[in-house]
Scaffold this active site. Structure first.
Site, PDB file in Angstrom:
ATOM      1  N   GLU A  76       0.806  -1.212   0.000  1.00  0.00           N
ATOM      2  CA  GLU A  76       0.000   0.000   0.000  1.00  0.00           C
ATOM      3  C   GLU A  76       0.843   1.267   0.000  1.00  0.00           C
ATOM      4  OE1 GLU A  76      -3.634   0.378   0.480  1.00  0.00           O
ATOM      5  OE2 GLU A  76      -3.675  -1.670  -0.266  1.00  0.00           O
ATOM      6  N   ASP A  94      -8.573   6.722  -8.569  1.00  0.00           N
ATOM      7  CA  ASP A  94      -9.212   5.411  -8.737  1.00  0.00           C
ATOM      8  C   ASP A  94     -10.724   5.509  -8.572  1.00  0.00           C
ATOM      9  OD1 ASP A  94      -9.376   5.889  -6.029  1.00  0.00           O
ATOM     10  OD2 ASP A  94      -8.671   3.895  -5.417  1.00  0.00           O
ATOM     11  N   THR A  99      -7.845   8.775  -0.600  1.00  0.00           N
ATOM     12  CA  THR A  99      -7.406   7.540   0.046  1.00  0.00           C
ATOM     13  C   THR A  99      -6.459   7.939   1.165  1.00  0.00           C
ATOM     14  OG1 THR A  99      -7.604   6.212  -1.966  1.00  0.00           O
ATOM     15  CG2 THR A  99      -6.098   5.401  -0.281  1.00  0.00           C
TER      16      THR A  99
END
Length: 292
Positions: A76, A94, A99
């Site tokens: 990640e 995305d 995020t």
């Protein structure tokens, strides 16, 4: 941490595993420093039979959980230092908005909203509380409306707060870690299999749509039986990883499958079903090692 790493690490919309942060009749999570007792966990996608007992510790052993966090962070965030990721936040394009944090909470998928709601219960006056109305509005979209320009700076300030880090840990465990380990144990899987489930849920979510954990597991069961059903553990995990790769390649944000090919599959080929150290693997071409 790099954007290229993060492109391999997001989930679909939250699904069947997820309970609301505060549901009627359940205990409210307590602030840091208060005693607490874990509420009974909800059942997962498919209950299966009870797993056979293994002498080796599972992924919920503190040392094994630390390994799991480092493995996920390598994929990640391109780093083994997972604790440095509480402050992480960016939009990786995305279609899930921002995020952020230790498992990639997203403004567009509901888990970031739940996290900030919990943090605000811990500490009503916090840097992120004023963004709750905007987080509700953008949930389910990739919009930043009402979040820009100050949200990312507010997130970084909040990450210095022990209460916010505690909230991230709580939501990681509630939404991802505990459901994954619980289902893996019901399927008779040892620590490696428990991690395989956890990493899949972190990326794909615990739902039952065609690209989420439920579908991946269901497709694996068509090819092999888990140990709880009398199957071979290695054969089943290979089937699960095969099914996961199909789901990953279906989305451009997940099409790099190295976290499966040069990490999890490496451990599996070596027969390291208990996820014992030392561990060596690669993700996105970068090499990592945990000595002990």
């Amino acid at each position: 941490m790099t954007s290229s790493a993060r492109l391999g690490g997001r989930r679909r919309l939250l699904g069947l595993f997820l309970a609301p942060v505060v549901a009627a009749g359940t205990a409210v999570p307590l602030a840091p420093g208060q005693a607490a007792h874990a509420a009974p966990a909800r059942s997962t996608v498919i209950s299966g039979d009870s797993a056979s007992a293994h002498s080796a510790p599972g992924l919920d052993d503190p040392a094994k959980k630390e390994i799991a966090m480092k493995l996920v962070s390598s994929a990640e965030n391109s780093s083994l230092n997972w604790r440095a990721q509480y402050k992480y936040i960016e939009d990786i394009d995305d279609d899930r908005g921002y995020t952020a944090g230790i498992v990639g909470f997203c403004s567009g998928t509901g888990d970031m909203l739940d996290l900030v709601k919990l943090y605000t219960r811990y500490k009503p006056h916090n840097p992120l509380a004023k963004y709750l109305p905007a987080l509700r509005r953008v949930n389910g979209t990739d919009s930043h409306k009402g979040l820009d320009p100050g949200f990312t700076k507010a997130w970084a300030r909040a990450a210095k707060d022990r209460a916010f880090r505690k909230a991230q840990n709580h939501e990681r465990d509630r939404l991802y870690f505990r459901p994954a380990v619980r289902q893996a144990k019901k399927d008779g899987l040892r620590a490696l299999g428990q991690f395989v489930y956890y990493d899949a849920i972190v990326m794909h979510g615990g739902g039952d749509d065609s690209l989420s954990f439920g579908a991946i597991r269901r497709n694996a069961l068509k090819k092999a039986k888990p140990p709880s059903q009398g199957g071979d553990e290695t054969a089943y995990l290979n089937a699960f990883l095969d099914a996961r790769k199909v789901a990953m390649k279906a989305e451009s944000a997940h099409e790099d499958t190295s976290r499966v090919d040069t990490a999890q599959r490496v451990f599996l080929r070596k027969g390291n079903l208990d996820l014992n150290t030392p561990l060596s693997w690669k993700v996105y071409g970068d090499s990592y090692r945990i000595k002990k």
